[in-house]
Write a protein that holds these residues in place. Structure first.
Motif, PDB file in Angstrom:
ATOM      1  N   GLY A   1       0.988  -1.160  -0.008  1.00  0.00           N
ATOM      2  CA  GLY A   1      -0.070  -0.033  -0.034  1.00  0.00           C
ATOM      3  C   GLY A   1       0.820   1.138   0.167  1.00  0.00           C
ATOM      4  N   ILE A   2       1.868   1.250   0.491  1.00  0.00           N
ATOM      5  CA  ILE A   2       2.721   2.588   0.942  1.00  0.00           C
ATOM      6  C   ILE A   2       3.641   2.651  -0.607  1.00  0.00           C
ATOM      7  N   VAL A   3       4.011   1.761  -1.057  1.00  0.00           N
ATOM      8  CA  VAL A   3       4.549   1.635  -2.573  1.00  0.00           C
ATOM      9  C   VAL A   3       3.593   1.926  -3.448  1.00  0.00           C
ATOM     10  N   GLN A   4       2.484   1.643  -3.433  1.00  0.00           N
ATOM     11  CA  GLN A   4       1.416   1.911  -4.603  1.00  0.00           C
ATOM     12  C   GLN A   4       0.946   3.627  -4.210  1.00  0.00           C
ATOM     13  N   THR A   5       0.937   4.029  -3.108  1.00  0.00           N
ATOM     14  CA  THR A   5       0.512   5.452  -2.878  1.00  0.00           C
ATOM     15  C   THR A   5       1.563   6.272  -3.300  1.00  0.00           C
ATOM     16  N   ALA A   6       3.002   5.713  -2.850  1.00  0.00           N
ATOM     17  CA  ALA A   6       4.280   6.470  -3.428  1.00  0.00           C
ATOM     18  C   ALA A   6       4.200   6.735  -4.780  1.00  0.00           C
ATOM     19  N   ALA A   7       4.002   5.375  -5.471  1.00  0.00           N
ATOM     20  CA  ALA A   7       4.001   5.571  -7.066  1.00  0.00           C
ATOM     21  C   ALA A   7       2.985   6.539  -7.602  1.00  0.00           C
TER      22      ALA A   7
END
Length: 126
Positions: free
Chosen positions: A84-90
């Protein structure tokens, strides 16, 4: 000297030899050669030792089972949170460039140029 580990293809004395990787047990009556190539490892262990190790391994499994469950739940939640963090950052770091979309056909700009050439007025010619 007492050696417990023997490789496949090795000449051994009498006894029981166990391959824990495959679960294969070989009983050697006299001197014989163990089956397999050098990658197969056999351990010379008496059947009584294997029977005694069974309950001890079961006890260790039962004792560590709660910790295994906790570790599995932690891994699952951490993986979901990291995804979720990686998807939000992307999503936040993206700037809207879509390389698969190339508006190079010129159809929209051709209509605009035709109107400019006509002076913005339409003629009655067909």
């Amino acid at each position: 000297m007492l050696r417990l580990a023997h490789r496949g293809g090795e000449r051994v004395r009498r006894g029981n030899y166990w391959n824990f990787g495959t679960g294969e047990r070989i009983t050697v009556v006299n001197h014989d050669v163990l089956p397999g190539d050098g990658a197969a490892i056999y351990y010379k262990v008496s059947p009584l030792a294997i029977l005694a190790a069974g309950p001890l391994l079961g006890l260790a499994y039962a004792a560590f089972l709660p910790f295994i469950g906790i570790a599995a739940v932690l891994k699952f939640t951490m993986t979901k949170a990291a995804a979720g963090i990686v998807q939000t950052a992307a999503r936040l770091s993206g700037f809207g460039w879509r390389p698969s979309e190339a508006y190079l056909s010129g159809k929209a700009s051709k209509k605009v140029e035709d109107k400019k050439n006509d002076g913005g007025q339409e003629t009655g010619h067909n």
